[in-house]
Design an enzyme around this catalytic site. Sequence first.
Site, short mmCIF file in Angstrom:
data_model
loop_
_atom_site.label_atom_id
_atom_site.label_comp_id
_atom_site.label_asym_id
_atom_site.label_seq_id
_atom_site.Cartn_x
_atom_site.Cartn_y
_atom_site.Cartn_z
CE1 TYR A 123 34.86 88.20 -14.72
CE2 TYR A 123 33.45 88.77 -12.88
CZ TYR A 123 33.92 89.03 -14.14
OH TYR A 123 33.45 90.10 -14.82
CE1 TYR A 162 40.45 92.45 -21.82
CE2 TYR A 162 41.34 94.39 -20.74
CZ TYR A 162 40.63 93.21 -20.68
OH TYR A 162 40.08 92.79 -19.49
CB VAL A 165 33.58 95.17 -13.46
CG1 VAL A 165 34.29 94.00 -12.81
CG2 VAL A 165 34.41 95.77 -14.58
CE LYS A 199 38.09 89.72 -19.82
NZ LYS A 199 38.08 89.89 -18.40
CB SER A 204 34.41 90.46 -18.13
OG SER A 204 35.71 90.58 -17.66
#
Length: 315
Positions: free
Chosen positions: A242, A190, A260, A69, A66
């Site tokens: 998150y 992605y 993760v 991102k 992540s």
Amino acid sequence: MEKTNLEILVKKALDYAKSFENTGKVASYIPELFKADRDALGVCIVANNKKIYKAGDCETLFTMQSISKVVALILALQTVGRDRVFDKVWVEPTGDAFNSIVRLETHNHIPLNPMINAGAIAVAGVIDSEFPFSDFLALMRKLCGREDIYLNEKVYLSEKASGMKNRAIAYMLANEGVLEKDVEQTLDFYFKMCSVNVNAEDLARIGSILANDGVNIFTGERLVESEYALIAKTLMVTCGMYDGSGEFAIKVGIPAKSGVGGGIMCCVEDNFGIAVYGPSLDEKGNSVWGLKILEYLSKELNLHYFSGAKVKEYI
Ligand code: GLN
């Protein structure tokens, strides 16, 4: 204080974290990630005195997951500008898990922010390029200051094979017209951006660039526009951890983005890029020992955005 104080402190932070029982679990929903050493732990600080302070497993390569991102968001902003990006994704925290699908039905179909899977897939789809992954890698190489940044092929294939929920999210976005590009191609990008290998120093270097308004302190080169660095950092504060972002803001209080794969990338305005690597995760997907290291450093160096950093005493 002696110049070596920060070297001592990163080691102390590592020892502090390891004094806690390792209660986390290595991510297994992407099978290839489960091969990581659950007791690995590293911390790296890139400081504004142009020195790099490291302790523990800082050479180990792991996938960004992540954390990619943040870089994808910067790339999207750089290629199509903020209006087109924020036409497809909002900037509000969710309080839901990073891979949640529920708000796509209940909240106007637009993903709530770019730091969750739905938002990042929307961002991946808005990047105006024939070869978005090549552009992503090129930006990563500039940000990390080294050319040998590559895709982890095994993790990528593992994500691609297991990413049914992301597939569901992407098709929902396409159904609502949020994702206008080819769904499978967007998903492929992605999965690839999540599967780029980095080490803790790479992430600390990116953190340092964000901490310095988009400028690489080693070369003086501006790599991220000031406006986009600000957007990235702000979203890291509100959404980067998150559904643990609020608690992290209280306990640590620095912009951060976790993945993760076990990494957490942070920036301390005008002072530091910090990264930790510890693949053992809590139930929200954040590195258990990594959080302890950051809590320790934040407390010892007064890094919380409301406490006035006192790092000069240490470097
Ligand atoms: N590739 C992962 C996924 O899509 C990224 C999630 C994460 O790091 N939180 O599920």
